[in-house]
Design an enzyme around this catalytic site. Structure first.
Site: not given
Ligand SMILES: Nc1nc(C(F)(F)F)ncc1COP(=O)(O)OP(=O)(O)O
Ligand SMILES: [Mg+2]
Length: 217
Positions: A40, A112, A141
């Site tokens: 990420r 998500s 985040k």
């Molecule tokens: N990256 C993530 N991975 C998971 C996982 F299920 F893999 F644990 N759950 C939630 C997120 C959050 O994803 P998102 O809402 O797109 O926000 P960001 O792009 O800032 O990460």
């Protein structure tokens, strides 16, 4: 999607490891036994362009060495270019059904979710697993929603008992058992490993706690 693969889901970008070499941190976490990894690379200090691609390739090579699935967050084109094992997207990213069409049926697609409506839509869009959170307050985040606790995990496992799901948001060694007890297949975390002075030790300790909890269930 093999539900056991979600047990200890490490998420990290170069912006999460402070002064430590992120590849050293990732290899320590892999040696420690994380079961799946998500790159990420996001936020103020994250890599872009060729630097991001080279870093992603190096993370992918480490995951291959330890036979751990390599997932890329948000950046579907990078995931396709590198033939990553899958992609994770949120509600504000491209729609999951379009992404499923782009990556094909064999790749892992994570979505998500923050409500049962979003969980249902993710299933209809072809998600292999859902991330539910933030369970607790998170510093990883910047645009995270308010902490929601484990209620949606309980609700989702009741309505969709066969859906692989992982909790995310502020999860640590001290609260991870609560997340598993609520019905999650696993926990995902960033700082509890990436910001620990000994990521290998942190990973081993969290894994031990998770394995104890599974025995009780
Ligand atoms: N990256 C993530 N991975 C998971 C996982 F299920 F893999 F644990 N759950 C939630 C997120 C959050 O994803 P998102 O809402 O797109 O926000 P960001 O792009 O800032 O990460
Ligand atoms: Mg996203």
């Amino acid at each position: 999607m093999n539900r056991e693969q979600l047990q200890l889901y490490f998420i990290m970008g170069s912006q999460n490891t402070g002064q430590r070499d992120p590849l050293v941190v990732l290899e320590e976490a892999l040696r420690g036994g994380i079961t799946i990894f998500q790159l990420r690379e996001k936020g103020a200090d994250s890599l872009t362009g060729q630097d991001k691609i080279q870093f992603a390739k190096a993370c992918q090579a480490l995951c291959k060495k330890y036979h751990v699935p390599f997932i890329i967050n948000d950046d579907v084109d990078l995931a396709i270019a590198l033939d990553a094992d899958g992609v994770h997207v949120g509600q504000e990213d491209a729609s999951a059904n379009v992404i499923r069409g782009k990556i094909g049926p064999k790749k892992i697609l994570g979505v998500s979710t923050h409500s049962l409506v979003e969980v249902t839509a993710a299933i209809e869009d072809g998600a292999d697993y859902v991330g539910i959170g933030p369970i607790y307050a998170t510093t990883s985040k910047s645009d995270a929603k308010p902490p929601a606790g484990t209620a949606l995990i309980v609700q989702t496992t009741t309505v969709y008992p066969d859906l692989p799901l992982v909790g995310i948001g502020g999860i640590t060694i001290d609260n991870c058992q609560t997340v598993i007890r609520s019905g999650a297949d696993g926990i995902s975390l960033i700082s509890a490993i990436a910001a620990h002075e000994e990521p290998f030790v942190a990973t081993r300790q969290i894994l031990h706690v998770l394995q104890q909890q599974t025995k009780i269930l």
